[in-house]
Design a protein around this motif. Structure first.
Motif, PDB file in Angstrom:
ATOM      1  N   GLU A 164      35.102  30.200  45.859  1.00 17.90           N
ATOM      2  CA  GLU A 164      35.142  31.626  45.505  1.00 17.90           C
ATOM      3  C   GLU A 164      33.708  32.124  45.328  1.00 17.90           C
ATOM      4  O   GLU A 164      32.964  31.618  44.488  1.00 17.90           O
ATOM      5  CB  GLU A 164      35.916  31.827  44.198  1.00 17.90           C
ATOM      6  CG  GLU A 164      37.350  31.338  44.226  1.00 17.90           C
ATOM      7  CD  GLU A 164      38.327  32.430  44.613  1.00 17.90           C
ATOM      8  OE1 GLU A 164      37.869  33.566  44.865  1.00 17.90           O
ATOM      9  OE2 GLU A 164      39.534  32.148  44.656  1.00 17.90           O
ATOM     10  N   ILE A 205      35.381  39.651  45.881  1.00 18.59           N
ATOM     11  CA  ILE A 205      35.766  38.253  45.677  1.00 18.59           C
ATOM     12  C   ILE A 205      36.102  37.650  47.037  1.00 18.59           C
ATOM     13  O   ILE A 205      37.171  37.894  47.595  1.00 18.59           O
ATOM     14  CB  ILE A 205      36.974  38.153  44.723  1.00 18.59           C
ATOM     15  CG1 ILE A 205      36.698  38.948  43.443  1.00 18.59           C
ATOM     16  CG2 ILE A 205      37.283  36.703  44.398  1.00 18.59           C
ATOM     17  CD1 ILE A 205      37.929  39.227  42.618  1.00 18.59           C
ATOM     18  N   LEU A 259      36.493  36.424  37.093  1.00 19.32           N
ATOM     19  CA  LEU A 259      37.315  36.892  38.214  1.00 19.32           C
ATOM     20  C   LEU A 259      37.621  35.752  39.180  1.00 19.32           C
ATOM     21  O   LEU A 259      38.744  35.633  39.682  1.00 19.32           O
ATOM     22  CB  LEU A 259      36.596  38.027  38.947  1.00 19.32           C
ATOM     23  CG  LEU A 259      36.507  39.359  38.205  1.00 19.32           C
ATOM     24  CD1 LEU A 259      35.631  40.339  38.974  1.00 19.32           C
ATOM     25  CD2 LEU A 259      37.891  39.951  37.977  1.00 19.32           C
ATOM     26  N   ALA A 260      36.616  34.911  39.444  1.00 19.63           N
ATOM     27  CA  ALA A 260      36.837  33.772  40.333  1.00 19.63           C
ATOM     28  C   ALA A 260      37.854  32.811  39.733  1.00 19.63           C
ATOM     29  O   ALA A 260      38.760  32.325  40.422  1.00 19.63           O
ATOM     30  CB  ALA A 260      35.516  33.063  40.608  1.00 19.63           C
ATOM     31  N   LYS A 287      37.577  44.216  42.867  1.00 20.21           N
ATOM     32  CA  LYS A 287      38.018  44.689  41.553  1.00 20.21           C
ATOM     33  C   LYS A 287      36.857  45.438  40.910  1.00 20.21           C
ATOM     34  O   LYS A 287      35.698  45.019  41.016  1.00 20.21           O
ATOM     35  CB  LYS A 287      38.462  43.529  40.669  1.00 20.21           C
ATOM     36  CG  LYS A 287      39.796  42.924  41.087  1.00 20.21           C
ATOM     37  CD  LYS A 287      40.336  41.968  40.046  1.00 20.21           C
ATOM     38  CE  LYS A 287      41.712  41.442  40.461  1.00 20.21           C
ATOM     39  NZ  LYS A 287      42.269  40.507  39.462  1.00 20.21           N
ATOM     40  N   ARG A 302      37.053  34.602  49.269  1.00 20.82           N
ATOM     41  CA  ARG A 302      37.719  33.310  49.069  1.00 20.82           C
ATOM     42  C   ARG A 302      37.742  32.535  50.390  1.00 20.82           C
ATOM     43  O   ARG A 302      38.293  33.006  51.386  1.00 20.82           O
ATOM     44  CB  ARG A 302      39.140  33.534  48.582  1.00 20.82           C
ATOM     45  CG  ARG A 302      39.932  32.256  48.308  1.00 20.82           C
ATOM     46  CD  ARG A 302      41.418  32.532  48.329  1.00 20.82           C
ATOM     47  NE  ARG A 302      41.793  33.634  47.456  1.00 20.82           N
ATOM     48  CZ  ARG A 302      42.866  34.396  47.654  1.00 20.82           C
ATOM     49  NH1 ARG A 302      43.648  34.191  48.705  1.00 20.82           N
ATOM     50  NH2 ARG A 302      43.151  35.381  46.825  1.00 20.82           N
ATOM     51  N   GLN A 329      40.139  33.522  37.586  1.00 19.99           N
ATOM     52  CA  GLN A 329      41.444  34.190  37.600  1.00 19.99           C
ATOM     53  C   GLN A 329      42.103  34.058  38.971  1.00 19.99           C
ATOM     54  O   GLN A 329      43.312  33.795  39.077  1.00 19.99           O
ATOM     55  CB  GLN A 329      41.253  35.660  37.229  1.00 19.99           C
ATOM     56  CG  GLN A 329      42.547  36.450  37.090  1.00 19.99           C
ATOM     57  CD  GLN A 329      42.271  37.907  36.756  1.00 19.99           C
ATOM     58  OE1 GLN A 329      41.408  38.547  37.355  1.00 19.99           O
ATOM     59  NE2 GLN A 329      42.985  38.432  35.775  1.00 19.99           N
ATOM     60  N   ASP A 330      41.308  34.226  40.031  1.00 17.69           N
ATOM     61  CA  ASP A 330      41.847  34.108  41.385  1.00 17.69           C
ATOM     62  C   ASP A 330      42.311  32.677  41.661  1.00 17.69           C
ATOM     63  O   ASP A 330      43.363  32.454  42.266  1.00 17.69           O
ATOM     64  CB  ASP A 330      40.783  34.527  42.400  1.00 17.69           C
ATOM     65  CG  ASP A 330      41.367  34.807  43.778  1.00 17.69           C
ATOM     66  OD1 ASP A 330      42.269  35.652  43.880  1.00 17.69           O
ATOM     67  OD2 ASP A 330      40.931  34.159  44.750  1.00 17.69           O
ATOM     68  N   ASN A 378      39.174  42.257  49.033  1.00 16.01           N
ATOM     69  CA  ASN A 378      39.566  41.652  47.759  1.00 16.01           C
ATOM     70  C   ASN A 378      38.542  42.073  46.707  1.00 16.01           C
ATOM     71  O   ASN A 378      37.600  41.344  46.400  1.00 16.01           O
ATOM     72  CB  ASN A 378      39.618  40.128  47.900  1.00 16.01           C
ATOM     73  CG  ASN A 378      40.261  39.455  46.696  1.00 16.01           C
ATOM     74  OD1 ASN A 378      40.943  40.097  45.895  1.00 16.01           O
ATOM     75  ND2 ASN A 378      40.043  38.157  46.557  1.00 16.01           N
ATOM     76  N   MET A 430      45.582  32.010  39.978  1.00  9.65           N
ATOM     77  CA  MET A 430      46.677  32.619  40.729  1.00  9.65           C
ATOM     78  C   MET A 430      47.069  31.741  41.921  1.00  9.65           C
ATOM     79  O   MET A 430      48.256  31.558  42.220  1.00  9.65           O
ATOM     80  CB  MET A 430      46.256  34.012  41.200  1.00  9.65           C
ATOM     81  CG  MET A 430      47.333  34.781  41.964  1.00  9.65           C
ATOM     82  SD  MET A 430      47.226  34.506  43.762  1.00  9.65           S
ATOM     83  CE  MET A 430      45.669  35.292  44.126  1.00  9.65           C
ATOM     84  N   LEU A 431      46.065  31.150  42.591  1.00  6.12           N
ATOM     85  CA  LEU A 431      46.341  30.270  43.720  1.00  6.12           C
ATOM     86  C   LEU A 431      47.059  28.997  43.270  1.00  6.12           C
ATOM     87  O   LEU A 431      47.944  28.492  43.971  1.00  6.12           O
ATOM     88  CB  LEU A 431      45.037  29.910  44.438  1.00  6.12           C
ATOM     89  CG  LEU A 431      44.275  31.070  45.099  1.00  6.12           C
ATOM     90  CD1 LEU A 431      42.972  30.569  45.712  1.00  6.12           C
ATOM     91  CD2 LEU A 431      45.123  31.752  46.164  1.00  6.12           C
ATOM     92  N   LYS A 485      40.467  34.776  52.061  1.00  3.56           N
ATOM     93  CA  LYS A 485      40.543  36.233  51.989  1.00  3.56           C
ATOM     94  C   LYS A 485      39.131  36.792  51.906  1.00  3.56           C
ATOM     95  O   LYS A 485      38.321  36.344  51.090  1.00  3.56           O
ATOM     96  CB  LYS A 485      41.363  36.677  50.777  1.00  3.56           C
ATOM     97  CG  LYS A 485      41.731  38.156  50.790  1.00  3.56           C
ATOM     98  CD  LYS A 485      42.718  38.489  49.681  1.00  3.56           C
ATOM     99  CE  LYS A 485      43.179  39.936  49.766  1.00  3.56           C
ATOM    100  NZ  LYS A 485      44.165  40.269  48.710  1.00  3.56           N
TER     101      LYS A 485
END
Length: 484
Positions: free
Chosen positions: A134, A104, A63-64, A95, A106, A66-67, A93, A70-71, A88
């Motif tokens: 993260e 998560i 998940l980290a 899931k 951030r 993935q985040d 945030n 995305m960034l 964030k």
């Protein structure tokens, strides 16, 4: 197993081969089996827990990652994309995977060319890249939380600012030190420089706003939000000049928040007239002393009295405010020191053993109303119909008065009746009256001391043939023992 136990516990008798196990043998066997079962069960449970923890950690890392991916895509989308890479909170945030909810969190900071780092950027170095941390947390089996952390660096798709230009970094935090989102920023040239081709955006979730490709020169930077105020009690807040240099950043930090609306009530139980030109001082441990003017102090006809309730916006310091009537100053310089208006400065015990007590602290909150009762000394003056009263602080303070070496002059509007009830900051005063605003024609105590009477604790210091003191013909208004 039972046969072996039987051989150990009871040797086989050839004449008794058909005999069964005794009760003791059965109990021993059950105990051995129970011990073995507990160990096996613990091992199975521990294995399941480790498996679940490992699975949770793998999911958290995924998940980290993935985040972060995305960034990276956000930063690569455009030159300005890096400014959309922001912190964030994990609470917003989340899931849920396999029935487990992951938070998560951030944390994003700028790293500058000189090695400095901060949420918005804190130094004159160029904005180089963003550091991302993260932290993913999820509930443990049973109780508590597990967490894992993944760090990365994200670079902008291109240089943030072109060579030959500078960057203005605006940061805004509120009274509690948290980022203040949504603050509008205006940057205008003061000397040199040029108007910005693109206006900076309002501050983001981290309280940051940026102006890039700024022509070198001096600028005025203003932060504003509806109902906002800064620590200097200014609306809006402006800093100038801010110098922008080529190839460098110019950080401009603001402490800004929604104003608290403070209502002031002076000597409210006495029905007294207040000096038209009197200032008020707000004291806070975080912001020091602020001198304010709750009404038009230049007017010669304005009537302000105990029934007046001036309302003004103030910065919501978490430490609150103590309010003093008059120009209180704790300066160590004799030319600006004025301790008399502060009751707690009257630390010498009176004849009754009383000492001055600091007024109660007024708590204030962003965007909320608050009230302050302001203590003052009160006296009546007779025989002043159609005359203007003026009070001048004495250079020779009365007994126990810490004094006001800077001096105070308080002016009152014309008195319509024969008698006037007036409120003054604490201290030792010479009272005058005259036919014009601020005139000092007649010394009321020297003319007729019986015309002046303190309503709150105090003394009329009349000069007589028998008693001569260095503060003759004055009125001392003393906070020691006064409660309102």
């Amino acid at each position: 197993m039972f046969r072996r136990l039987q051989r150990v516990l009871r040797p086989i008798d050839p004449t008794d081969r058909d005999a069964g196990l005794s009760i003791i043998e059965v109990m021993v066997a059950m105990m051995v089996f129970a011990v073995m079962s507990v160990g096996i069960a613990y091992g199975i449970a521990n294995t399941l827990q480790l498996t679940q923890s490992s699975r949770g950690r793998e999911t958290a890392v995924a998940l980290a990652s993935q985040d972060i991916d995305m960034l990276r895509q956000t930063a690569a989308a455009s030159t300005a994309g890096i400014f959309n890479v922001v912190s964030k909170a994990g609470t917003s945030n989340t899931k849920t995977i396999g029935g487990v909810t992951y938070q998560i969190d951030r944390a994003v900071t700028w790293v500058q060319s000189d090695g400095a780092s901060g949420a918005c950027g804190t130094s004159n170095g160029k904005l180089a890249y963003k550091s991302v941390v993260e932290t993913v947390s999820w509930p443990k089996q049973g109780s508590g939380m597990s967490s894992t952390t993944v760090t990365s660096a994200i670079a902008p798709s291109d240089a943030v600012t072109d060579p030959g230009y500078g960057t203005v970094i605006v940061s805004a935090v509120n009274a509690s030190g948290a980022p203040f989102q949504g603050v509008s920023v205006t940057i205008t040239p003061v000397s040199g420089g040029a108007a910005l081709s693109t206006a900076p955006l309002p501050t983001d979730a981290q309280g940051c706003s940026y102006a890039v490709n700024v022509v070198p020169g001096d600028y005025s930077v203003t932060a504003n939000v509806s109902g906002g105020i800064d620590t200097n009690q200014a609306q809006p807040s402006t800093q100038s000049p801010i110098t922008v240099s080529a190839g460098a950043s110019s950080p401009v930090p603001f402490v800004y928040d929604k104003a608290s609306q403070l209502t002031l009530r002076y000597a409210q139980t006495y029905g007294a007239t207040l000096p038209t030109n009197m200032v008020t001082v707000l004291s806070s441990s975080a912001g020091g002393l602020d001198t304010i003017k709750p009404w038009d102090v230049t007017s010669s006809s304005l009537v302000v009295n105990s029934a007046s309730t001036p309302n003004l916006p103030v910065f919501p310091f978490t430490s609150g405010y103590t309010v003093y009537a008059g120009p209180y100053s704790n300066s160590t310089s004799a030319s600006t020191s004025c301790l008399s208006p502060n009751p707690s400065s009257w630390s010498t015990p009176s004849q009754t053993g009383a000492i001055g007590v600091s007024p109660q602290t007024v708590n204030v909150s962003p965007g909320s109303p608050s009230n302050a009762s302001v203590m003052m000394g009160v006296a009546t003056v007779n025989g002043v119909k159609n005359r203007y009263i003026t009070a001048v602080s004495s250079a020779n303070p009365g007994a126990g008065d810490p004094g006001c070496s800077a001096g105070m002059t308080m002016k009152f509007p014309v008195t319509t009746g024969d008698s006037a009830t007036i409120a003054l900051p604490f201290g030792t005063w010479t009272l005058y009256s005259g036919t014009s605003f601020g005139s000092t024609t007649k010394n009321e105590i020297a003319s007729n001391a019986s015309n002046v009477k303190p309503v709150t604790p105090g003394n009329v210091n009349q000069k007589t043939a028998l008693v001569v003191i260095n503060y003759d013909n004055t009125l001392t208004l003393d906070p020691r023992g006064q409660t309102s």
